[in-house]
Each structure stands twice: as structure tokens, then as C-alpha cells.
Design an enzyme around this catalytic site. Structure first.
Site, PDB file in Angstrom:
ATOM      1  N   GLY A  14      42.797  30.209  51.356  1.00 18.43           N
ATOM      2  CA  GLY A  14      41.562  30.661  50.609  1.00 18.43           C
ATOM      3  C   GLY A  14      41.087  29.385  49.730  1.00 18.43           C
ATOM      4  N   CYS A  15      40.453  29.774  48.755  1.00 13.77           N
ATOM      5  CA  CYS A  15      40.095  29.021  47.624  1.00 13.77           C
ATOM      6  C   CYS A  15      41.183  28.249  46.994  1.00 13.77           C
ATOM      7  CB  CYS A  15      39.080  29.618  46.475  1.00 13.77           C
ATOM      8  SG  CYS A  15      38.790  28.373  45.189  1.00 13.77           S
ATOM      9  N   PHE A  16      41.134  26.825  47.056  1.00 11.53           N
ATOM     10  CA  PHE A  16      42.315  25.984  46.305  1.00 11.53           C
ATOM     11  C   PHE A  16      42.534  26.131  44.905  1.00 11.53           C
ATOM     12  CE2 PHE A  16      39.715  21.948  47.698  1.00 11.53           C
ATOM     13  CZ  PHE A  16      38.856  22.120  46.708  1.00 11.53           C
ATOM     14  N   TRP A  17      41.537  26.635  44.169  1.00 14.75           N
ATOM     15  CA  TRP A  17      41.779  26.633  42.727  1.00 14.75           C
ATOM     16  C   TRP A  17      42.594  27.694  42.341  1.00 14.75           C
ATOM     17  CZ3 TRP A  17      35.778  27.683  41.657  1.00 14.75           C
ATOM     18  CH2 TRP A  17      34.964  26.400  41.751  1.00 14.75           C
ATOM     19  N   GLU A  58      40.510  24.235  52.848  1.00 17.95           N
ATOM     20  CA  GLU A  58      40.643  23.899  51.470  1.00 17.95           C
ATOM     21  C   GLU A  58      42.285  24.255  51.630  1.00 17.95           C
ATOM     22  OE1 GLU A  58      38.804  25.888  48.256  1.00 17.95           O
ATOM     23  OE2 GLU A  58      36.709  25.384  49.007  1.00 17.95           O
TER      24      GLU A  58
END
Length: 185
Positions: A14-17, A58
Site C-alpha cells: 500500500g502507501c509507502f508513507w 509503491e
């Protein structure tokens, strides 16, 4: 940490943040860098991969000391941080760039990843069949600098406060109780 003994693993969940922030908190992790892998374009930009047209996911590339944290422990964290039963999405983040993917470097690592998937799936934590892709590692492109440590710099950004922050708190509670977090966490 023994700099001569470090290894790398690259995966997307998912979102890499969030993924990057959490892995950087673990003992034995030298670095977790947000970036892109699995696509067909050299030097992709965030705007390009967001279209889904480059084929990249990502990802986070993790450099770690296997004497301090094992491959299996990293996989446990990976499967804790995202829902591997969701195809090409994580929550409201939809598209192939958010797919669950493990990039392996050789047949041995591929076998270890397959075993990790089977073991995690058998726990029935996520209540479904895993769709985590296994793909040979080819290239890693570091994401733009503003993505590195994004949550730490932008905790009040709406996505961070609504999605990333709660996930990090859950992660810290669970892995802190296991004694896996760096002392400063």
C-alpha cells in the site's frame, strides 16, 4: 549494526508513507526507503506511477542486519502492516501501484517468501486468500525526497492523521510489546 552483514528486501504493502515509517522504527533496520519497483519505465516519478501506467508499485527497500532482525520477523511486520487479501488496493488507495508484492533476489528468497505467505495465511488473521504477488527484483527507484520520512514531517496532513497515524500507533503498541522497536521509539 554490522555494516558488512546487511541485507536488503523490497516489498510493497500500500502507501509507502506508513510502511517506511514503521520499518524505520525497528531494531536491526538500518534504513527503509520509499520508492518504486516492478515497472517498465526508468526513473519513474510519483505522478507517473499514480496513473498505474508504469507498472510500478509503491515499495519500501529495507536494509537490515539479519543478526538483529530476521527475514521472518520482517515478513511478520509486512503482513501486520497491510491487508494481503486486497487485490491492487489498500483501503481507499486503489490501483496496481498499491498492490501487495514481495520482490525476491534469488530462488532461496522466493521460497522463503512463499513459506512466509503460507504461514501468515494459515493464521487466518486477514480471513481470506492472500493475493500478494511474488516478483523477481530488478530495479529500485528511490521516491522523490519529499516522500522520505513523510509522516514524520507531515503528521497533521489529513491522510497522515486519518490513516497513517492510527496504523503507526497500532504498530508501535504491538511491536513495542515484543521489544522490537529502537530505544528512541
Amino acid at each position: 549494526m554490522d555494516k558488512n552483514n546487511v541485507q536488503q528486501i523490497t516489498f510493497g504493502g500500500g502507501c509507502f508513507w506508513c510502511v517506511e515509517s514503521c520499518f524505520n522504527m525497528l531494531k536491526g533496520v538500518e534504513s527503509a526507503i520509499s520508492g518504486y519497483s516492478g515497472g517498465h519505465k526508468d526513473n519513474p516519478t510519483y505522478e507517473e506511477i499514480c496513473t498505474g501506467g508504469t507498472g510500478h508499485a509503491e515499495v519500501v527497500q529495507i536494509t537490515y542486519d539479519p543478526v538483529i532482525i530476521s527475514y521472518d520477523q520482517l515478513m511478520d511486520v509486512f503482513f501486520f502492516l497491510h491487508d494481503p487479501t486486497q487485490l491492487n488496493r489498500q483501503g481507499n488507495d486503489i490501483g496496481t501501484q498499491y498492490r501487495s508484492v514481495i520482490f525476491y533476489k534469488d530462488d532461496s528468497e522466493k521460497q522463503r517468501a512463499e513459506n512466509s505467505i503460507k504461514e501468515s495465511e494459515a493464521t487466518e488473521k486477514w480471513g481470506g486468500k492472500y493475493v500478494t504477488e511474488l516478483a523477481p527484483f530488478e530495479k529500485f527507484w528511490a521516491a522523490e525526497q519529499y516522500h522520505q520520512g513523510y509522516y514524520n514531517v507531515n503528521p497533521n496532513q489529513p491522510y497522515c492523521s486519518a490513516v497513517v497515524g492510527p496504523k503507526i500507533q497500532k504498530f508501535k503498541k504491538h511491536f513495542g510489546e515484543l521489544g522490537m522497536l529502537k530505544d528512541s521509539e
